[in-house]
Scaffold this active site. Structure first.
Site, PDB file in Angstrom:
ATOM      1  N   ARG A  11       1.014   5.357   0.560  1.00  0.00           N
ATOM      2  CA  ARG A  11       0.566   3.978   0.765  1.00  0.00           C
ATOM      3  C   ARG A  11       1.613   2.954   0.322  1.00  0.00           C
ATOM      4  O   ARG A  11       1.398   2.226  -0.640  1.00  0.00           O
ATOM      5  CB  ARG A  11      -0.752   3.703   0.045  1.00  0.00           C
ATOM      6  CG  ARG A  11      -1.884   4.631   0.430  1.00  0.00           C
ATOM      7  CD  ARG A  11      -3.174   4.236  -0.264  1.00  0.00           C
ATOM      8  NE  ARG A  11      -4.251   5.180   0.064  1.00  0.00           N
ATOM      9  CZ  ARG A  11      -5.454   5.150  -0.497  1.00  0.00           C
ATOM     10  NH1 ARG A  11      -5.734   4.235  -1.407  1.00  0.00           N
ATOM     11  NH2 ARG A  11      -6.368   6.029  -0.158  1.00  0.00           N
ATOM     12  N   ASP A  20      -3.472  -4.260  -3.874  1.00  0.00           N
ATOM     13  CA  ASP A  20      -4.296  -4.097  -2.684  1.00  0.00           C
ATOM     14  C   ASP A  20      -4.557  -5.460  -2.056  1.00  0.00           C
ATOM     15  O   ASP A  20      -4.823  -6.441  -2.757  1.00  0.00           O
ATOM     16  CB  ASP A  20      -5.617  -3.387  -3.006  1.00  0.00           C
ATOM     17  CG  ASP A  20      -5.420  -1.874  -3.168  1.00  0.00           C
ATOM     18  OD1 ASP A  20      -4.275  -1.398  -3.063  1.00  0.00           O
ATOM     19  OD2 ASP A  20      -6.433  -1.178  -3.400  1.00  0.00           O
TER      20      ASP A  20
END
Ligand code: CA
Ligand code: CA
Length: 442
Positions: free
Chosen positions: A320, A265
């Site tokens: 994602r 992330d």
């Protein structure tokens, strides 16, 4: 103590969390100058000029200039964390040997006294607690309070803070971490290469009755998080759920007991990141670039979150890869291989400016090319010269034809220039499948 001769130097070993003797032999060549990438060994290589957003400005050199006192070879999680904590922000190289167990002996070892999962399940059963209140106000001696205390123990153990001017590099073909969570937070100039990251398993997921109509179990711990940091190069790593894919996880209250968070992330104003030649595989929520639409987050993220992804293999993921908010993300020459449970690859989120070009997609029967892009917010996207199952495909056009309720606009409004070599998308699977990931650094 233990010392180890390597490249003509005696390298410090860490024992009991303390750096010991740091002798240098007569043949040392610990020049602090950065040698050209093509001559340096993997631990002293720097990001090549123009190789993605991490090359912008001062570029990314990690610990390439480390002197002999700041080269560490580690084989345990304790040694690894000690090497990161030693020596301030002086350039450092941390060489990782073997697969390091970063998740402790077991979940029970993190549990706070009195924590009882069965009591937790009884107390917050939707039939008892309902679905309209979160657990946030629960006191410390409640099942949720004891879960929080337990989670704090695990948090402190599995997270490792990476300082500025650091290279972390796997030695050989089998180096990596089981259950580690690298925190690259608030620093500049970090390189991470040639490591396998088996996703951390959160021992204490939190039940949120208000997350969707059915509630959700939510977990912490990304394998790596770039939080407010700049000039980060993630190269030739493998991110995977390994022996613990979601299919092995139980369900409670009719919802999967999700023990994973992200693989990588990039959040909270992080900027100038290049992710090249990595494998991201066997995972659900893979990569966030930006983690919130909130006004406070927008103020931090707007104008940042510039990330380049090239020559990565994205295999058997749900979603994602990445999901983008705010940032100018350049994604080229990647190979996406969809499997069971595929949802989408690129998430088009708030104020994102994604350029996705020269990529190859391998989709199974039953998955339409229109699913590659997912529109979360109104934001334009550039998607040219992409191939799906060997055929040139306009990803925006097929998306708009197949998902008529979510019309995407073409034209991200910027043109990437920080690219080195661009391969034809038809050649990308043959190149990337065999050379991406840990163990393929040369
Ligand atoms: Ca373990
Ligand atoms: Ca996360």
């Amino acid at each position: 103590m233990r010392t180890q001769k390597c490249h003509g130097r005696v390298i410090a070993a860490l024992v009991g969390g303390t750096a010991l003797a740091l002798a240098v032999t007569g043949t040392a060549s610990a020049s602090p100058s950065v040698r050209p990438a093509h001559r340096a060994g993997p631990d002293r290589q720097v990001l090549p000029a123009r190789d993605g957003w991490a090359a912008y400005g001062t570029g990314t050199t990690g610990g390439a200039a480390a002197d002999a006192a700041h080269v560490y070879t580690v084989t345990t999680w304790e040694q690894f964390k000690a090497a990161l904590a030693d020596g301030g922000s002086a350039p450092r190289i941390v060489r990782v040997k073997g697969l390091i167990d970063a998740d402790g002996p077991d979940c029970a070892s993190f549990a706070a006294p009195g924590y009882d999962f069965d009591a937790y399940l009884r107390t917050y059963d939707p039939a008892v607690w309902g679905r309209t209140r979160t657990l946030d106000a629960e006191p410390d001696d409640s099942p949720e309070g004891l879960r929080r205390a337990s989670a704090a123990h695990q948090d402190a153990f599995v997270k490792a803070a990476v300082p500025a001017n650091t290279t972390i590099v796997g030695i050989g073909r089998d180096a990596g971490f089981k259950g580690a969570s690298l925190q690259i937070q608030g620093v500049d100039n970090v390189i991470v290469r040639n490591l396998t990251f088996e996703s951390p398993l959160d021992c204490f997921p939190q039940w949120d009755p208000t997350d969707t109509a059915d509630g959700n179990w939510n977990s912490e711990y990304d394998s790596a998080v770039v939080h407010g940091s700049t000039h980060v190069w993630m190269d030739h790593n493998t991110f995977t759920d390994g022996e613990h894919p979601d299919s092995t996880l139980p369900s409670y209250y009719g919802r999967i007991y999700q023990q994973h968070d992200g693989e990588l992330d990039i959040v909270k104003g992080a900027d100038l990141v290049t992710a090249s030649w990595n494998v991201f595989e066997d995972h659900d929520k893979t990569i966030l670039v930006g983690n919130s639409d909130s006004a406070a987050t927008a103020a931090v993220d707007r104008g940042h979150l510039k990330v380049t992804f090239h020559h990565n293999l994205f295999r058997n993921l749900v979603e994602r890869a990445p999901r983008v908010r705010f940032g100018q993300v350049d994604s080229y020459d990647n190979h996406f291989v969809a499997g069971e449970g595929y949802s989408y690859s690129y998430g088009i989120g708030m104020e994102s400016q994604l350029v996705a070009e020269h990529n190859a997609f391998t989709l199974p029967a039953g998955v339409k090319a229109g699913a590659v892009l997912k529109k979360w917010k109104e934001a334009p996207v550039t998607a040219g010269d992409n191939y799906v199952n060997g055929e040139p495909t306009d990803l925006v056009a097929v998306h708009n034809a197949q998902v008529p309720g979510e019309i995407l606009r073409s034209g991200a409004g910027w043109t990437p220039v920080l690219r080195t070599r661009v391969d034809r998308p038809q050649a990308v699977p043959g190149i990337v499948d065999h050379r991406a990931g840990a163990g393929h650094l040369r």
